[in-house]
Design a protein around this motif. Structure first.
Motif, PDB file in Angstrom:
ATOM      1  N   VAL A  11       0.841  -1.199   0.000  1.00 54.04           N
ATOM      2  CA  VAL A  11       0.000   0.000   0.000  1.00 54.04           C
ATOM      3  C   VAL A  11       0.874   1.247   0.000  1.00 54.04           C
ATOM      4  O   VAL A  11       0.653   2.176  -0.775  1.00 54.04           O
ATOM      5  N   ILE A  12       1.889   1.271   0.850  1.00 50.53           N
ATOM      6  CA  ILE A  12       2.782   2.431   0.926  1.00 50.53           C
ATOM      7  C   ILE A  12       3.489   2.647  -0.405  1.00 50.53           C
ATOM      8  O   ILE A  12       3.530   3.768  -0.925  1.00 50.53           O
ATOM      9  N   GLU A  13       4.047   1.585  -0.978  1.00 48.00           N
ATOM     10  CA  GLU A  13       4.745   1.702  -2.259  1.00 48.00           C
ATOM     11  C   GLU A  13       3.812   2.173  -3.371  1.00 48.00           C
ATOM     12  O   GLU A  13       4.182   2.999  -4.198  1.00 48.00           O
ATOM     13  N   LEU A  14       2.592   1.668  -3.367  1.00 46.99           N
ATOM     14  CA  LEU A  14       1.631   2.002  -4.415  1.00 46.99           C
ATOM     15  C   LEU A  14       1.136   3.448  -4.316  1.00 46.99           C
ATOM     16  O   LEU A  14       0.981   4.126  -5.325  1.00 46.99           O
ATOM     17  N   LEU A  15       0.913   3.925  -3.098  1.00 48.75           N
ATOM     18  CA  LEU A  15       0.274   5.224  -2.917  1.00 48.75           C
ATOM     19  C   LEU A  15       1.229   6.380  -2.648  1.00 48.75           C
ATOM     20  O   LEU A  15       0.841   7.540  -2.785  1.00 48.75           O
ATOM     21  N   ALA A  49      -2.308  21.308   6.391  1.00 42.89           N
ATOM     22  CA  ALA A  49      -3.253  20.396   7.035  1.00 42.89           C
ATOM     23  C   ALA A  49      -4.188  19.766   6.004  1.00 42.89           C
ATOM     24  O   ALA A  49      -4.572  20.407   5.029  1.00 42.89           O
ATOM     25  N   LEU A  50      -4.521  18.513   6.232  1.00 41.43           N
ATOM     26  CA  LEU A  50      -5.482  17.830   5.371  1.00 41.43           C
ATOM     27  C   LEU A  50      -6.868  18.415   5.606  1.00 41.43           C
ATOM     28  O   LEU A  50      -7.317  18.498   6.747  1.00 41.43           O
ATOM     29  N   ASP A  51      -7.539  18.809   4.545  1.00 38.62           N
ATOM     30  CA  ASP A  51      -8.928  19.242   4.674  1.00 38.62           C
ATOM     31  C   ASP A  51      -9.817  18.182   4.025  1.00 38.62           C
ATOM     32  O   ASP A  51      -9.324  17.224   3.418  1.00 38.62           O
ATOM     33  N   LEU A  52     -11.120  18.325   4.165  1.00 41.17           N
ATOM     34  CA  LEU A  52     -12.045  17.299   3.668  1.00 41.17           C
ATOM     35  C   LEU A  52     -11.962  17.110   2.154  1.00 41.17           C
ATOM     36  O   LEU A  52     -12.053  15.981   1.668  1.00 41.17           O
ATOM     37  N   ASP A  53     -11.782  18.199   1.406  1.00 40.40           N
ATOM     38  CA  ASP A  53     -11.675  18.071  -0.054  1.00 40.40           C
ATOM     39  C   ASP A  53     -10.422  17.287  -0.447  1.00 40.40           C
ATOM     40  O   ASP A  53     -10.467  16.435  -1.339  1.00 40.40           O
ATOM     41  N   THR A  54      -9.309  17.565   0.230  1.00 41.95           N
ATOM     42  CA  THR A  54      -8.064  16.855  -0.064  1.00 41.95           C
ATOM     43  C   THR A  54      -8.189  15.382   0.313  1.00 41.95           C
ATOM     44  O   THR A  54      -7.748  14.506  -0.435  1.00 41.95           O
ATOM     45  N   ILE A  55      -8.797  15.110   1.461  1.00 45.99           N
ATOM     46  CA  ILE A  55      -9.009  13.717   1.871  1.00 45.99           C
ATOM     47  C   ILE A  55      -9.857  12.982   0.845  1.00 45.99           C
ATOM     48  O   ILE A  55      -9.556  11.850   0.470  1.00 45.99           O
ATOM     49  N   ALA A  56     -10.908  13.641   0.342  1.00 44.11           N
ATOM     50  CA  ALA A  56     -11.771  13.017  -0.675  1.00 44.11           C
ATOM     51  C   ALA A  56     -10.984  12.735  -1.952  1.00 44.11           C
ATOM     52  O   ALA A  56     -11.097  11.643  -2.535  1.00 44.11           O
ATOM     53  N   ASP A  57     -10.158  13.703  -2.396  1.00 42.53           N
ATOM     54  CA  ASP A  57      -9.351  13.511  -3.605  1.00 42.53           C
ATOM     55  C   ASP A  57      -8.352  12.374  -3.426  1.00 42.53           C
ATOM     56  O   ASP A  57      -8.209  11.512  -4.312  1.00 42.53           O
ATOM     57  N   LEU A  58      -7.654  12.360  -2.282  1.00 48.68           N
ATOM     58  CA  LEU A  58      -6.684  11.293  -2.028  1.00 48.68           C
ATOM     59  C   LEU A  58      -7.370   9.939  -1.907  1.00 48.68           C
ATOM     60  O   LEU A  58      -6.841   8.930  -2.382  1.00 48.68           O
ATOM     61  N   SER A  59      -8.541   9.916  -1.316  1.00 46.07           N
ATOM     62  CA  SER A  59      -9.293   8.656  -1.185  1.00 46.07           C
ATOM     63  C   SER A  59      -9.674   8.100  -2.549  1.00 46.07           C
ATOM     64  O   SER A  59      -9.549   6.898  -2.797  1.00 46.07           O
ATOM     65  N   ARG A  60     -10.154   8.983  -3.436  1.00 46.22           N
ATOM     66  CA  ARG A  60     -10.538   8.530  -4.782  1.00 46.22           C
ATOM     67  C   ARG A  60      -9.337   7.960  -5.537  1.00 46.22           C
ATOM     68  O   ARG A  60      -9.408   6.888  -6.126  1.00 46.22           O
ATOM     69  N   THR A  64      -8.702   3.973  -6.578  1.00 45.90           N
ATOM     70  CA  THR A  64      -8.466   3.554  -7.966  1.00 45.90           C
ATOM     71  C   THR A  64      -7.180   2.740  -8.075  1.00 45.90           C
ATOM     72  O   THR A  64      -7.162   1.677  -8.709  1.00 45.90           O
ATOM     73  N   LEU A  65      -6.114   3.230  -7.445  1.00 42.14           N
ATOM     74  CA  LEU A  65      -4.838   2.513  -7.505  1.00 42.14           C
ATOM     75  C   LEU A  65      -4.928   1.148  -6.827  1.00 42.14           C
ATOM     76  O   LEU A  65      -4.417   0.151  -7.346  1.00 42.14           O
ATOM     77  N   ASP A  67      -7.693  -0.645  -6.339  1.00 43.52           N
ATOM     78  CA  ASP A  67      -8.587  -1.502  -7.120  1.00 43.52           C
ATOM     79  C   ASP A  67      -7.876  -2.076  -8.340  1.00 43.52           C
ATOM     80  O   ASP A  67      -8.127  -3.211  -8.743  1.00 43.52           O
ATOM     81  N   ASP A  68      -6.972  -1.298  -8.945  1.00 47.88           N
ATOM     82  CA  ASP A  68      -6.226  -1.755 -10.117  1.00 47.88           C
ATOM     83  C   ASP A  68      -5.126  -2.743  -9.749  1.00 47.88           C
ATOM     84  O   ASP A  68      -4.605  -3.441 -10.622  1.00 47.88           O
ATOM     85  N   LEU A  69      -4.776  -2.806  -8.466  1.00 45.99           N
ATOM     86  CA  LEU A  69      -3.691  -3.675  -8.014  1.00 45.99           C
ATOM     87  C   LEU A  69      -3.982  -5.136  -8.300  1.00 45.99           C
ATOM     88  O   LEU A  69      -3.137  -5.875  -8.770  1.00 45.99           O
ATOM     89  N   ASP A  70      -5.213  -5.539  -8.033  1.00 48.45           N
ATOM     90  CA  ASP A  70      -5.548  -6.955  -8.182  1.00 48.45           C
ATOM     91  C   ASP A  70      -7.054  -7.105  -8.254  1.00 48.45           C
ATOM     92  O   ASP A  70      -7.762  -6.810  -7.303  1.00 48.45           O
TER      93      ASP A  70
END
Length: 180
Positions: A11-15, A49-60, A64-65, A67-70
């Motif tokens: 996970v760390i390497e991928l993200l 600081a992480l805000d909600l919009d940034t958290i949402a963008d990073l989560s998306r 995706t990354l 889900d594409d792993l396997d």
């Protein structure tokens, strides 16, 4: 091809690259396979600081990354979060990122001090402390800090304290003062 959840290292390497492009680094990944569905928690921090919009963008993008792993990976819940105020400040970058925040420090000599963090650099943090009726800057070597935690504030700080914290720089005279 694996059929289980990715490992913490995977996970760390991928993200890491995606998070770095957004200005954040992964502090920790916690994978809890005991829950149904399993939970993958990515804890990130940065100079902003992480805000909600940034958290949402990073989560998306993380989703995706991952889900594409396997395609055969089981369903999971992904959570992207900041370390939170309960995390102790253990490195210079933690102190730098907490600039302007109120902290409680336990020093290696057994004393305790509370104040607002100014600039941190070269292993020293400038801490704005109450000194009688005035505010003063006290320089503290990070090597002398045994424990440090951010304090939750329920009321706004004094304007003079905030201004001094914004001006406080490590390496300045410890006797810098501002009136309340």
């Amino acid at each position: 091809m694996t059929t289980g959840l990715p490992s913490q290292t995977q996970v760390i390497e991928l993200l890491s690259g995606e998070f770095a492009r957004a200005g954040y680094e992964i502090e920790d990944v916690v994978i809890d396979s005991r829950t149904r569905p399993p939970r993958i928690t990515v804890i990130a921090d940065g100079d902003t600081a992480l805000d909600l919009d940034t958290i949402a963008d990073l989560s998306r993008s993380a989703s995706t990354l991952l889900d594409d792993l396997d395609d055969a990976s089981p369903r999971y819940i992904l959570e992207v979060s900041s370390p939170g105020v309960e995390r102790p400040l253990t490195s210079e970058k933690h102190f730098r990122r907490a600039r302007g925040r109120k902290v409680a420090l336990a020093l290696s000599d057994g004393t305790e001090v509370a104040g607002r963090i100014g600039e941190t650099r070269d292993g020293v943090t400038a801490l704005v402390i109450r000194q009688g009726r005035d505010w003063a800057v006290r320089e503290i070597a990070l090597a002398d800090v045994a424990n440090a935690v951010v304090q939750v504030e329920f009321s706004p700080p004094a304007q003079a304290e905030l201004e001094l914290a914004q001006m406080a720089q490590a390496g300045r005279a410890a006797e810098t003062e501002a009136e309340t």
